[in-house]
Design a protein around this motif. Structure first.
Motif, PDB file in Angstrom:
ATOM      1  N   GLN A 143       0.856  -1.174   0.000  1.00  0.00           N
ATOM      2  CA  GLN A 143       0.000   0.000   0.000  1.00  0.00           C
ATOM      3  C   GLN A 143       0.898   1.232   0.000  1.00  0.00           C
ATOM      4  O   GLN A 143       2.041   1.178   0.446  1.00  0.00           O
ATOM      5  CB  GLN A 143      -0.903   0.026   1.235  1.00  0.00           C
ATOM      6  N   THR A 144       0.359   2.322  -0.488  1.00  0.00           N
ATOM      7  CA  THR A 144       1.101   3.574  -0.488  1.00  0.00           C
ATOM      8  C   THR A 144       0.447   4.551   0.474  1.00  0.00           C
ATOM      9  O   THR A 144      -0.617   4.269   1.038  1.00  0.00           O
ATOM     10  CB  THR A 144       1.145   4.178  -1.900  1.00  0.00           C
ATOM     11  N   THR A 145       1.064   5.693   0.647  1.00  0.00           N
ATOM     12  CA  THR A 145       0.571   6.673   1.615  1.00  0.00           C
ATOM     13  C   THR A 145      -0.878   7.056   1.331  1.00  0.00           C
ATOM     14  O   THR A 145      -1.689   7.191   2.255  1.00  0.00           O
ATOM     15  CB  THR A 145       1.466   7.926   1.607  1.00  0.00           C
ATOM     16  N   GLY A 146      -1.222   7.209   0.055  1.00  0.00           N
ATOM     17  CA  GLY A 146      -2.584   7.587  -0.301  1.00  0.00           C
ATOM     18  C   GLY A 146      -3.619   6.575   0.112  1.00  0.00           C
ATOM     19  O   GLY A 146      -4.788   6.924   0.350  1.00  0.00           O
ATOM     20  N   GLN A 147      -3.228   5.303   0.218  1.00  0.00           N
ATOM     21  CA  GLN A 147      -4.128   4.261   0.711  1.00  0.00           C
ATOM     22  C   GLN A 147      -4.083   4.173   2.230  1.00  0.00           C
ATOM     23  O   GLN A 147      -5.113   3.999   2.889  1.00  0.00           O
ATOM     24  CB  GLN A 147      -3.738   2.908   0.107  1.00  0.00           C
ATOM     25  N   LEU A 148      -2.893   4.286   2.780  1.00  0.00           N
ATOM     26  CA  LEU A 148      -2.719   4.129   4.221  1.00  0.00           C
ATOM     27  C   LEU A 148      -3.358   5.266   5.010  1.00  0.00           C
ATOM     28  O   LEU A 148      -3.705   5.089   6.184  1.00  0.00           O
ATOM     29  CB  LEU A 148      -1.233   4.010   4.550  1.00  0.00           C
ATOM     30  N   ILE A 149      -3.496   6.444   4.381  1.00  0.00           N
ATOM     31  CA  ILE A 149      -4.235   7.537   5.019  1.00  0.00           C
ATOM     32  C   ILE A 149      -5.658   7.084   5.329  1.00  0.00           C
ATOM     33  O   ILE A 149      -6.222   7.411   6.375  1.00  0.00           O
ATOM     34  CB  ILE A 149      -4.260   8.776   4.100  1.00  0.00           C
ATOM     35  N   ASP A 150      -6.232   6.300   4.433  1.00  0.00           N
ATOM     36  CA  ASP A 150      -7.594   5.825   4.607  1.00  0.00           C
ATOM     37  C   ASP A 150      -7.649   4.693   5.633  1.00  0.00           C
ATOM     38  O   ASP A 150      -8.417   4.733   6.582  1.00  0.00           O
ATOM     39  CB  ASP A 150      -8.167   5.336   3.277  1.00  0.00           C
ATOM     40  N   GLU A 151      -6.812   3.706   5.418  1.00  0.00           N
ATOM     41  CA  GLU A 151      -6.835   2.539   6.305  1.00  0.00           C
ATOM     42  C   GLU A 151      -5.737   1.576   5.878  1.00  0.00           C
ATOM     43  O   GLU A 151      -5.531   1.363   4.685  1.00  0.00           O
ATOM     44  CB  GLU A 151      -8.199   1.835   6.201  1.00  0.00           C
ATOM     45  N   ASN A 152      -5.029   1.004   6.850  1.00  0.00           N
ATOM     46  CA  ASN A 152      -4.082  -0.066   6.547  1.00  0.00           C
ATOM     47  C   ASN A 152      -4.884  -1.360   6.484  1.00  0.00           C
ATOM     48  O   ASN A 152      -5.198  -1.972   7.505  1.00  0.00           O
ATOM     49  CB  ASN A 152      -3.003  -0.150   7.628  1.00  0.00           C
ATOM     50  N   THR A 153      -5.235  -1.764   5.277  1.00  0.00           N
ATOM     51  CA  THR A 153      -6.123  -2.908   5.115  1.00  0.00           C
ATOM     52  C   THR A 153      -5.447  -4.235   5.456  1.00  0.00           C
ATOM     53  O   THR A 153      -6.121  -5.269   5.501  1.00  0.00           O
ATOM     54  CB  THR A 153      -6.661  -2.976   3.669  1.00  0.00           C
ATOM     55  N   HIS A 154      -4.148  -4.209   5.679  1.00  0.00           N
ATOM     56  CA  HIS A 154      -3.420  -5.454   5.962  1.00  0.00           C
ATOM     57  C   HIS A 154      -3.047  -5.585   7.439  1.00  0.00           C
ATOM     58  O   HIS A 154      -2.404  -6.557   7.825  1.00  0.00           O
ATOM     59  CB  HIS A 154      -2.159  -5.519   5.097  1.00  0.00           C
ATOM     60  N   GLU A 155      -3.456  -4.647   8.254  1.00  0.00           N
ATOM     61  CA  GLU A 155      -3.000  -4.644   9.647  1.00  0.00           C
ATOM     62  C   GLU A 155      -3.508  -5.847  10.431  1.00  0.00           C
ATOM     63  O   GLU A 155      -2.771  -6.415  11.251  1.00  0.00           O
ATOM     64  CB  GLU A 155      -3.442  -3.349  10.340  1.00  0.00           C
ATOM     65  N   ASN A 156      -4.751  -6.255  10.201  1.00  0.00           N
ATOM     66  CA  ASN A 156      -5.255  -7.441  10.894  1.00  0.00           C
ATOM     67  C   ASN A 156      -4.430  -8.669  10.552  1.00  0.00           C
ATOM     68  O   ASN A 156      -4.141  -9.509  11.415  1.00  0.00           O
ATOM     69  CB  ASN A 156      -6.718  -7.687  10.527  1.00  0.00           C
ATOM     70  N   THR A 157      -4.051  -8.779   9.286  1.00  0.00           N
ATOM     71  CA  THR A 157      -3.243  -9.916   8.851  1.00  0.00           C
ATOM     72  C   THR A 157      -1.876  -9.906   9.521  1.00  0.00           C
ATOM     73  O   THR A 157      -1.352 -10.957   9.916  1.00  0.00           O
ATOM     74  CB  THR A 157      -3.095  -9.896   7.326  1.00  0.00           C
ATOM     75  N   ILE A 158      -1.294  -8.725   9.648  1.00  0.00           N
ATOM     76  CA  ILE A 158       0.016  -8.610  10.295  1.00  0.00           C
ATOM     77  C   ILE A 158      -0.075  -9.101  11.741  1.00  0.00           C
ATOM     78  O   ILE A 158       0.791  -9.858  12.217  1.00  0.00           O
ATOM     79  CB  ILE A 158       0.516  -7.156  10.226  1.00  0.00           C
ATOM     80  N   ALA A 159      -1.126  -8.694  12.452  1.00  0.00           N
ATOM     81  CA  ALA A 159      -1.324  -9.155  13.828  1.00  0.00           C
ATOM     82  C   ALA A 159      -1.562 -10.659  13.869  1.00  0.00           C
ATOM     83  O   ALA A 159      -1.014 -11.371  14.725  1.00  0.00           O
ATOM     84  CB  ALA A 159      -2.502  -8.407  14.457  1.00  0.00           C
ATOM     85  N   HIS A 160      -2.383 -11.142  12.966  1.00  0.00           N
ATOM     86  CA  HIS A 160      -2.749 -12.560  12.893  1.00  0.00           C
ATOM     87  C   HIS A 160      -1.512 -13.451  12.761  1.00  0.00           C
ATOM     88  O   HIS A 160      -1.331 -14.412  13.523  1.00  0.00           O
ATOM     89  CB  HIS A 160      -3.688 -12.740  11.693  1.00  0.00           C
ATOM     90  N   GLU A 161      -0.648 -13.121  11.799  1.00  0.00           N
ATOM     91  CA  GLU A 161       0.534 -13.957  11.567  1.00  0.00           C
ATOM     92  C   GLU A 161       1.529 -13.868  12.714  1.00  0.00           C
ATOM     93  O   GLU A 161       2.194 -14.858  13.048  1.00  0.00           O
ATOM     94  CB  GLU A 161       1.205 -13.565  10.254  1.00  0.00           C
ATOM     95  N   LEU A 162       1.623 -12.708  13.325  1.00  0.00           N
ATOM     96  CA  LEU A 162       2.511 -12.575  14.485  1.00  0.00           C
ATOM     97  C   LEU A 162       2.025 -13.435  15.640  1.00  0.00           C
ATOM     98  O   LEU A 162       2.814 -14.134  16.294  1.00  0.00           O
ATOM     99  CB  LEU A 162       2.589 -11.108  14.913  1.00  0.00           C
ATOM    100  N   PHE A 163       0.724 -13.421  15.900  1.00  0.00           N
ATOM    101  CA  PHE A 163       0.177 -14.177  17.038  1.00  0.00           C
ATOM    102  C   PHE A 163       0.377 -15.673  16.861  1.00  0.00           C
ATOM    103  O   PHE A 163       0.477 -16.419  17.839  1.00  0.00           O
ATOM    104  CB  PHE A 163      -1.303 -13.861  17.206  1.00  0.00           C
ATOM    105  N   HIS A 164       0.430 -16.121  15.611  1.00  0.00           N
ATOM    106  CA  HIS A 164       0.727 -17.532  15.347  1.00  0.00           C
ATOM    107  C   HIS A 164       2.070 -17.939  15.954  1.00  0.00           C
ATOM    108  O   HIS A 164       2.298 -19.131  16.187  1.00  0.00           O
ATOM    109  CB  HIS A 164       0.792 -17.789  13.840  1.00  0.00           C
ATOM    110  N   HIS A 165       2.953 -16.998  16.179  1.00  0.00           N
ATOM    111  CA  HIS A 165       4.264 -17.364  16.710  1.00  0.00           C
ATOM    112  C   HIS A 165       4.178 -17.851  18.149  1.00  0.00           C
ATOM    113  O   HIS A 165       5.139 -18.422  18.674  1.00  0.00           O
ATOM    114  CB  HIS A 165       5.247 -16.209  16.539  1.00  0.00           C
ATOM    115  N   TRP A 166       3.038 -17.635  18.771  1.00  0.00           N
ATOM    116  CA  TRP A 166       2.728 -18.297  20.036  1.00  0.00           C
ATOM    117  C   TRP A 166       1.784 -19.482  19.784  1.00  0.00           C
ATOM    118  O   TRP A 166       2.078 -20.607  20.175  1.00  0.00           O
ATOM    119  CB  TRP A 166       2.060 -17.313  20.997  1.00  0.00           C
ATOM    120  N   PHE A 167       0.654 -19.196  19.105  1.00  0.00           N
ATOM    121  CA  PHE A 167      -0.369 -20.220  18.881  1.00  0.00           C
ATOM    122  C   PHE A 167      -0.259 -20.748  17.457  1.00  0.00           C
ATOM    123  O   PHE A 167      -0.765 -20.167  16.511  1.00  0.00           O
ATOM    124  CB  PHE A 167      -1.761 -19.631  19.134  1.00  0.00           C
TER     125      PHE A 167
END
Length: 814
Positions: free
Chosen positions: A308-332
């Protein structure tokens, strides 16, 4: 794993691809005959043949019983030799397994190391059931010959579920745990990424060998190899390297996309009481990825939708849930792994719920309620009634990666958290992680941990929600006794199996709210509550915790009160949708306009989308309010929705607002402004659309497609063609899909060779990328339509076009 939402879930609905379970065969955990101890690999990539030449040293030991034979998973490999202590061993191998005769009988206390020299041939991997070439290759060469100038050459792997054994021999089961090291030889221009730490780089002429080492234990499906020309953006969490591997074009945006990762690591470590357990954390974005993302230990891979670029990220980081999801897998999932795919919920349900936890912490009440509603809505609208969370009778292990394992599982964990309380919930998770770290587990072990911590018998909860199917479908009615000043709330369950559950009921006397908590145990339950004056309104499932469907009779005044006084986003949203149907009544119209001030930005958007501005001269106050929102709302997505609403008025007075919006940094605002401007000043809108940089035009493909299709601008068909497949199947509402269907028909019949070529090229890519969802069959049918359209046309290039389309079909059918 493999985050499949929202893109892949939309596929499931669009192409009606069924995951129904027809088999009653019990799917057991893989029997442990041998235990993997350590895996050492040396690999070199053959880009011309799309093969991998490898050497593997596997250290194993018998699990319990004495053995003199070793069976490994090794798909479509050419095995050249197998030795142990320099002694050649006899072996047989087919397209799926490598069977090795050991030189003696080994006991459970004896480790041994076999050496295997092999060539992996991912393009020849077959499906075990159909015996035809599989879309699940394990090892993927992207633009291996470098012919496509618009795509970099990359190589990456996908291990889950059993893809690792497509590129190295192993025991490819989730109940195995092994440490690993890997030597990767590549041309100097490429960077590599794998599990653990990069220990050394050794250059030899035009080639370099990178040595990656990982001392901890994890499952074979979590191995990863990534190769390509990437920029590495460095970050840190405490003393742990946190790196982002992206293409050079996106390097300036990497920290905007992934920059919350260190804070997530801190938050999850604190919340779980277990520190991030690995030596590094890298994230890489690759082309043509077969899923959304994958939690390979310390080396997470994301599909290009992460870009995503700044013009999209101003609106919303549409991938943020995925980033959290994959990180949490490192425990579960990575630290503690589900012992079988039947227990996948121990990985995916927790990762799904991590998205809730992160948003609750980072963005607050309204945001997390919006997330929770949409997460559960996907499950409730799917065909999931016949599936339990823990399933031992699936047809195919891939069937487990669905809305039940993800969305329903996350909702179930939220119910469990609320039932036992926050302190007990997170204490139980901590105990579970500590007890089973670097091991595997099943759902009963999770239950026993919760029972040990809380002192509660939780068999009823796990039997109902983990091992049972469906969810409550409730009819609610009310009986008032004005003499006794009581109200009876009647709860009738309509589903086949009776559920037990805690339930919250809010009773309003005027605006005074009293919350009651009850426990429903019967199919037909009633609860009596006193009141001082006649209740104004009653809200059931008031805390929104119970995953259920509720039916009750309400009138307009009830919905207006609910919209203004309900605490939960889901309840306000429900009320707004009902109120919007009756805007011919002044109170309803005024309520919709008031909802434009709601604290939840998606309520504001919904109010803007639903407001009825017919007879606009009598609704000047509402229009003035929308004009203010279009320029001042603190959420650019709301501004964009306001501009879209004003655009429907086709009023030249709005031109200054649209002109101002054309200067916005927000791509959502810019896209809506272009379309709105088109209907009052077509030349200006078209001129602006054509002047945009190519990278912006690509992002704004949908609004630009609308403008170019409406204006019959055939010169833009090659541009439109690149987005048709995604627009028809991957994103957007019904209006968006209809737009791209119209575009498809136009291109299918056109005489524009470049447009035809762009469309079928994208079809081939998407068809192969999502072949495991049968999307290749959908694309083939579309191509057949194109052939018929061309053959019926009077196009001068139709013979050439038919040849182009048929060549693309042959590529998909390979």
């Amino acid at each position: 794993m493999k985050i499949r939402k929202p893109l892949v879930y939309i596929f499931l609905f669009i192409i009606s691809f069924s995951f129904a379970q027809n088999s009653i065969n019990y799917k057991a955990e893989r029997e442990k005959i041998h235990d993997l101890v350590h895996t050492k690999l040396k690999v070199a990539l053959n880009f011309d043949k799309k093969e991998l030449n490898g050497e593997a040293w596997l250290t194993l030991k018998p699990h319990f019983y004495n053995t003199n034979k070793l069976v490994l998973d090794a798909k479509a490999m050419v095995v050249k030799q197998v030795t142990l202590n320099n002694q050649k061993l006899n072996f047989t191998n087919d397209d799926f397994q490598l069977e090795i005769n050991l030189p003696k009988t080994y006991t459970k206390d004896e480790e041994f190391t076999v050496y295997i020299q092999y060539t992996a041939r991912p393009e020849k991997v077959k499906d075990k059931v159909t015996n035809i070439i599989s879309a699940s290759k394990g090892l993927y060469f992207i633009n291996a010959n470098g012919i496509d100038r618009n795509k970099p050459t990359q190589v990456w792997t996908q291990g889950e579920t059993e893809g690792s054994s497509c590129w190295f021999p192993t025991i490819d089961a989730p109940n195995q745990k092994t440490s690993q090291e890997i030597y990767i030889t590549v041309p100097n221009k490429y960077k590599t990424l794998s599990i653990g730490l990069l220990i050394s780089k050794t250059t030899n002429g035009n080639y370099r060998t990178d040595y990656w080492k990982f001392d901890k234990k994890h499952a074979p499906y979590l191995f990863f190899l990534g190769v390509g020309e990437f920029e590495v953006i460095e970050d840190t969490y405490k003393n742990i390297p946190v790196n982002y591997y992206v293409e050079k074009e996106y390097a300036p945006f990497a920290k905007e996309i992934f920059g919350n990762t260190p804070e997530m690591m801190q938050f999850f470590s604190d919340k779980l009481g277990v520190e991030f357990p690995w030596s590094k954390y890298s994230q890489i974005v690759v082309r043509d990825y077969v899923s959304g993302a994958m939690e390979n230990t310390t080396a997470v891979v994301h599909g290009e939708q992460a870009y995503q670029t700044t013009g999209q990220l101003i609106d919303e980081n549409t991938h943020e849930n995925t980033i959290a999801h994959e990180l949490f897998h490192h425990w579960f999932g990575n630290l503690v792994t589900s012992e079988s795919w039947s227990n996948l919920a121990l990985n995916e349900s927790f990762a799904n719920y991590s998205e809730y936890l992160w948003r609750e912490y980072k963005y607050g009440k309204d945001d997390v309620e919006m997330y929770q509603f949409e997460n559960e809505k996907l499950y409730l609208e799917g065909q999931n009634e016949d599936k339990s969370l823990i399933r031992y009778n699936y047809d195919d292990k891939e069937d487990m990666f669905d809305l039940v394992s993800y969305n329903k599982g996350g909702a179930i964990l939220h119910m469990l958290r609320n039932y036992v309380g926050d302190e007990a919930f997170f204490a139980s998770l901590k105990a579970y992680l500590k007890k089973y770290k670097y091991q595997t587990a099943e759902a009963h072990q999770l239950r026993l941990i919760f029972e040990e911590i809380t002192g509660k018998d939780l068999n009823w909860f796990f039997n109902q929600w983990f091992f049972g199917k469906g969810h409550p479908n409730i009819e609610v009615s009310y009986d008032y006794n004005t003499i006794r000043k009581t109200v009876t709330v009647n709860i009738l369950q309509h589903q086949a199996t009776t559920f037990q559950f805690p339930f919250t009921i809010d009773i309003f006397e005027g605006k005074k709210r009293t919350r009651h908590r009850v426990f429903v145990e019967e199919n037909d339950a009633s609860f009596i509550f006193p009141f001082n004056k006649q209740p104004t309104f009653i809200q059931v499932n008031a805390d929104g915790v119970l995953l259920c469907e509720i039916n009750e009779n309400k009138v307009l005044s009830d919905y207006i009160f609910q919209l203004k006084n309900a605490q939960l986003y889901a309840h306000r949203r429900e009320a707004l949708l009902e109120i919007a149907k009756k805007q011919e009544e002044k109170d309803a119209f005024n309520a919709v306009v008031e909802a434009m001030d709601d604290t939840a930005y998606k309520i504001r958007i919904l109010a803007l989308e639903k407001v009825d501005l017919i007879n606009k001269s009598s609704k000047r106050n509402a229009i003035e309010k929308i004009k203010q929102i279009a320029t001042t709302d603190n959420k650019t997505l709301v501004q964009a929705s306001a501009i879209e609403t004003l655009g429907k008025l086709i009023d030249p007075e709005m031109k200054p607002i649209f002109a101002n919006a054309l200067e916005s940094k927000s791509y959502a605002v810019l896209g809506k402004a272009l379309v709105a401007m088109y209907y009052i000043d077509k030349p200006l809108a078209i001129k602006k659309s054509k002047e945009l940089p190519d990278e912006v035009r690509k992002i704004l493909a949908t609004p630009l497609t609308q403008i170019f299709i409406e204006s019959n601008d055939d010169a833009e068909l090659p541009f439109i063609a690149k987005s048709v497949v995604s627009g028809m199947f991957l994103f957007g509402d019904d209006t968006t899909k209809a737009l791209y269907q119209k575009a498809f028909k136009k291109i299918s019949k056109s005489n524009d060779t470049e447009a035809i070529q762009n469309l079928v090229s994208d079809m081939v890519v998407k068809g192969k990328q999502y072949k495991s969802f049968n999307f290749d069959k959908v694309v083939i049918n579309l191509m057949r339509t194109m052939v018929k359209d061309q053959e019926k046309s009077t196009n001068s290039n139709k013979i050439k076009h038919v040849a182009i389309i048929k060549e693309a079909m042959s590529k998909l059918l390979e």
